[in-house]
Each structure stands twice: as structure tokens, then as C-alpha cells.
Design a protein around this motif. Structure first.
Motif, PDB file in Angstrom:
ATOM      1  N   PHE A 446       0.829  -1.202   0.000  1.00 29.74           N
ATOM      2  CA  PHE A 446       0.000   0.000   0.000  1.00 29.74           C
ATOM      3  C   PHE A 446       0.868   1.258   0.000  1.00 29.74           C
ATOM      4  O   PHE A 446       0.593   2.233  -0.731  1.00 29.74           O
ATOM      5  N   THR A 447       1.902   1.255   0.807  1.00 31.78           N
ATOM      6  CA  THR A 447       2.779   2.429   0.899  1.00 31.78           C
ATOM      7  C   THR A 447       3.427   2.712  -0.449  1.00 31.78           C
ATOM      8  O   THR A 447       3.525   3.874  -0.896  1.00 31.78           O
ATOM      9  N   GLU A 452       3.814   5.783  -5.599  1.00 33.58           N
ATOM     10  CA  GLU A 452       3.928   5.776  -7.054  1.00 33.58           C
ATOM     11  C   GLU A 452       2.722   6.414  -7.716  1.00 33.58           C
ATOM     12  O   GLU A 452       2.649   6.502  -8.943  1.00 33.58           O
ATOM     13  N   GLY A 453       1.773   6.865  -6.924  1.00 40.78           N
ATOM     14  CA  GLY A 453       0.583   7.502  -7.471  1.00 40.78           C
ATOM     15  C   GLY A 453      -0.383   6.533  -8.116  1.00 40.78           C
ATOM     16  O   GLY A 453      -1.231   6.945  -8.929  1.00 40.78           O
ATOM     17  N   LEU A 480      -2.188  -3.708 -10.062  1.00 39.95           N
ATOM     18  CA  LEU A 480      -1.944  -2.322 -10.471  1.00 39.95           C
ATOM     19  C   LEU A 480      -0.535  -2.119 -11.029  1.00 39.95           C
ATOM     20  O   LEU A 480      -0.285  -1.164 -11.783  1.00 39.95           O
ATOM     21  N   HIS A 481       0.386  -3.003 -10.664  1.00 43.99           N
ATOM     22  CA  HIS A 481       1.753  -2.876 -11.195  1.00 43.99           C
ATOM     23  C   HIS A 481       2.465  -4.218 -11.036  1.00 43.99           C
ATOM     24  O   HIS A 481       2.327  -4.887 -10.006  1.00 43.99           O
TER      25      HIS A 481
END
Length: 497
Positions: A446-447, A452-453, A480-481
Motif C-alpha cells: 500500500f505504501t 507511485e501515485g 496495479l503494477h
């Protein structure tokens, strides 16, 4: 000698059938007078009803049994029939001190029937090899003079050998003899111990398990294989006890081997099913708590259930409670009450208490010291008693956590995640999650996603970060990535290595 008064009924064919309900002393005098009047009694040093024998159909009792006494004296008794069948008592004891010797004639035992000094010495030496000390040996010979006979010696040698062949300590035979000589006589008379030991071996019992069975329940050596052992074993297997666990069940609760399942076990199974226990769970319950079907439902189980009802537990919940924690039925009622009182003293009462007991009955198996320590550990983190109770309502397993374990988890929450301790009260499941496997990896992902937006900049709740299934977390955030997946897995792989 002090005479112990005891009621007895004696029936016999000698001198016609007679019956009496009186003291053993009076009974002894009458019985010996009748026997002596028929020329069947000499005299005695000890005579006692020792056993009940059954003769084959069409055959009657033998001509008599000589019961040896001290000084070459004894009594020859022709057994009489008992009313209602072919069973008869062999009179092998009415204590001489309980009878006026003037009432019977004293004669010497014939030379051919007397024990020689050599026989006596050999018998005493043999009994000593079994491990009997002088005091025990003297009492045994005085109470059971038949231990001096050659037949008894042969029987004991066979029994010791039978135990030794299956890996059971031969010393057990002498312990049984010392504690319960009458039981040894019954075992030897039935002469089924070799078959019983072989059968138990075939059921998968190890030598150590067999030894435990014989030590705790030596009656199994003389039990009927056809009426008791085999049907009971088949009954347990039919309930779901596996062959691999059968030895463990029988060794921990060998009293099963003394039951006739249709009389003693089936009614208990029916009782448990009536409480809501599912049949498919019975085998698992027995394997987890072997003594559960050895309990008296009336004396042990029902009082506990009535107590639980008195504190608000519905009868319809008993089945699931027993399945979750079968040992609940074997626990001590007074101890159970103390633990329930403990929860009440901490503020867990009414519906909260009932939910605690029904969903986590295993807490009743914890010691009071352990429960209190768990409660104190949660308080030390910074929660009030009321707040601890609110956590316990949903997650009582937190009582098993050590202070060190809890402090590491909550220190990470407040110092690394920068969150309030009180936030846990809105998401109590936090206390159940692993710090290394769940809390740290999710916080790290989460951090990074926020930095990274890749996520909207807002204050995400503790539930959003830590709660939710693994599948949900992967589908919602790890996709998401590409780096997020690796970042989430890496600590687990390192730890596993």
C-alpha cells in the motif's frame, strides 16, 4: 477374630435345597452342618464362594472340590445347583474363625492330598520369582491357599509367557496377582488370555499399548472375545474410528473392552446424536477424546449440559459445541463453573458469554491462570477491561497470545503504520493476523502504491489494508503494477528459505 456381618443366599442339593439370608457366620455353620451330615465335609481353615462355573448341557457337577487349609486340614465340598440354570457355586471358603469348631468334625487330610514340604517350598520360591515380597506373599497364601498348587503354577507360567510373547512386561502378572488375586484366578480359569492378546495385536495395538491395556484393565485378558472384544472393536470402526487410531483409542480407554456395545455404547451414541452431534463426526470425536463413550451420561454429561443451559446456552447449540471441543464432556463440572465465573467477572455476561462459550468451547479447557494471563496481556497494550471484552467477544483466541507477540504487532501498528491503537476496536480481526505474513507485506504494498501515485491519495482504513481475502487483495491491488506482486511475495519466499 472380628466377624464381618454380610448377607448371603446359599442354595445346594446337599441335604435338599436350602436358602437363607443371614450373616456369613450363621450361613457358614448351617452349610457345614448339612455338608458334614452327608459326609461331605471334613473341616476347614478357609472356605469362600470363589467362582461361578457352568457345566455343558447334559452334564452335572463333579464329585467335589477339595479346598486346602493349614496344617493339612481342609474341606471337601460337593457343589450344589443354583435355581434357574446349570450354574452352581463352588464353595471354597467360609472362614474357620467364623464357625464354632464344635459344630463340625476335624479330620486330617489324606496323605495323597496334602502339600508336601517340598511342594510348599517350590511354590513359595516360584511366587517370589514373580516379584512378591514376604508380606504380600504371606497374605496371598493365607487368603488363597490354592496358589500353592501345581495347577496354579502352570497357569501363571503360561500367563507370564503369553504376556512376554507379545512384548508385555511379565511383571504385570505379579502386580495383578498382588492387587487382585481373585481376578488372576478368573483369568486362568477362563484360559482365553492368549487368544485375547493375539486379537488385540491383530487390531494394531503396539506392545506399549498392549501393556497399558493390561495394566489399566487386566479384565480384558479374561473377557469374551466373541461377546465383548470383537463386537466392540467393530462398533468403534463402524462409528468412524480408523484402524490406524484404533490402538490409541483402546490403550487410552481400555474399558471399551469390557463393554457389550449394544447395551453400554449404543445408548450413549443415541444420546449424543439426540443432542445434535452429527454421526459423521463421532469417529473423529472418539479419536480426539477416547473416553467420551466411557462416560456416564447421567452422572458426568447431563449435569454439565444442565449447567450450560442455566447460563443461557441453548440446547440446540450443544451438538456443535461438543463437535468443536469433545473434551468439554470429560472436564470437571466445578472447574467449568470457575471458568465461566471468570469470564463473568471480566464483564462477559449474557449473550456475549453465550457466544463465547458456543463458538469457542475450547476456552473451557484452558487453565484459569492461562486465561487470566491472556486477559492481562491485552490490557497491558493499553486497552481498558471493557475494551478487552469487546475484542474477546469476536476473537477470544487473542487470550493465547503472549505479551511479546502482541506488543510487536501493536508497536508496528502505532509506530510504522502511524495508526491509533483504538482503531483496532473497529476492526478487531487485526489481532488475529500474522505480523510477518499479512500485516507487514500489505502495508508495504500500500505504501509503495501510494508513493507511485497508483492509488488515490486518501486515508485508507485499517480494514481496507489488512482485511479482505488474499484473492480480493490480489485482484484489487497487486494487479496495479507488476512490481507489486513481487514486493508482496518476496518476504514470504525469504522467510521460507
Amino acid at each position: 477374630m472380628k466377624v464381618r456381618s454380610r448377607n448371603a443366599i446359599v442354595r445346594g442339593e446337599i441335604g435338599g435345597e436350602f436358602a437363607m439370608s443371614t450373616s456369613w457366620k450363621h450361613c457358614s455353620v448351617i452349610a457345614l452342618r448339612i455338608l458334614h451330615s452327608r459326609g461331605k465335609a471334613t473341616c476347614l481353615s478357609r472356605v469362600r464362594v470363589a467362582a461361578v462355573w457352568r457345566w455343558p448341557v447334559g452334564r452335572g457337577p463333579g464329585s467335589g472340590v477339595w479346598v486346602p487349609g493349614s496344617g493339612g486340614l481342609g474341606v471337601r465340598v460337593r457343589p450344589g445347583w443354583l435355581a434357574g440354570g446349570r450354574a452352581f457355586h463352588r464353595y471354597s471358603s467360609l472362614a474357620a474363625a467364623e464357625v464354632d469348631l464344635d459344630d463340625v468334625d476335624v479330620v486330617e487330610r489324606g496323605e495323597s492330598e496334602a502339600f508336601s514340604e517340598a511342594d510348599r517350598e517350590a511354590s513359595v520360591a516360584f511366587l517370589r520369582t514373580l516379584g512378591l515380597k514376604d508380606g504380600s506373599l504371606t497374605r496371598l497364601v493365607k487368603k488363597y491357599p490354592l496358589v500353592m498348587s501345581g495347577g496354579f503354577k502352570e497357569g501363571m507360567v503360561s500367563l507370564v509367557q503369553g504376556l512376554s510373547e507379545v512384548g508385555v512386561s511379565e511383571q504385570l502378572a505379579s502386580r495383578i496377582l498382588e492387587k487382585n488375586p481373585g481376578l488372576i484366578f478368573r483369568i486362568l480359569e477362563r484360559s482365553v488370555y492368549e487368544d485375547n492378546l493375539a486379537y488385540l495385536q491383530s487390531c494394531g495395538l503396539t506392545a506399549k499399548q498392549l501393556e497399558r491395556v493390561v495394566r489399566i484393565y487386566p479384565q480384558s485378558l479374561g473377557a469374551s472375545k466373541k461377546l465383548q472384544l470383537e463386537p466392540t472393536v467393530e462398533f468403534l470402526l463402524g462409528l468412524g474410528v480408523t484402524e490406524e487410531k484404533l490402538g490409541k483409542v483402546l490403550s487410552l480407554s481400555p474399558y471399551y473392552l469390557g463393554y457389550r456395545h449394544e447395551i453400554s455404547l449404543q445408548p450413549k451414541v443415541a444420546f449424543l446424536l439426540g443432542l445434535g452431534v452429527k454421526r459423521e463426526n463421532l469417529g473423529k470425536m472418539i479419536m480426539e477424546q477416547p473416553s467420551i463413550l466411557c462416560l456416564s451420561m447421567g452422572e458426568n454429561v447431563i449435569p454439565k449440559l444442565k449447567y450450560l443451559e442455566s447460563v443461557g446456552v441453548e440446547r440446540a447449540r450443544f451438538g456443535e459445541m461438543i463437535c468443536r471441543y469433545p473434551a468439554m464432556l470429560t472436564s470437571n463440572l466445578d472447574t467449568m463453573k470457575l471458568k465461566v465465573d471468570f469470564f463473568g467477572s471480566k464483564g462477559l455476561i449474557g449473550k456475549n458469554l453465550v457466544n463465547l462459550l458456543t463458538l469457542h468451547p475450547d476456552l473451557l479447557g484452558r487453565s484459569l491462570d492461562s486465561l487470566n494471563l491472556g486477559f492481562v496481556n491485552v490490557q497491558k497494550i493499553g486497552f481498558t477491561q471493557e475494551e478487552v471484552c469487546s475484542i474477546l467477544k469476536m476473537h477470544p483466541t487473542v487470550l493465547s497470545s503472549t505479551e511479546t507477540h502482541l506488543r510487536k504487532k501493536f508497536d508496528f501498528l502505532t509506530t510504522v503504520m502511524n495508526r491509533s491503537l483504538k482503531e483496532v476496536l473497529t476492526f478487531t480481526a487485526f489481532v488475529t493476523y500474522s505480523l510477518e505474513r499479512r500485516i507487514k507485506p500489505r502495508h508495504r504494498v500500500f505504501t509503495w502504491l501510494l508513493a507511485e501515485g497508483l492509488l488515490p491519495q486518501k486515508n485508507y482504513s485499517l480494514r481496507t489494508i489488512i482485511g479482505g481475502s488474499e484473492e480480493y487483495f490480489r485482484d484489487r491491488y497487486l494487479v496495479l503494477h507488476p512490481s507489486a506482486e513481487a514486493m508482496y511475495k518476496e518476504p514470504l519466499e525469504v522467510k521460507a528459505g
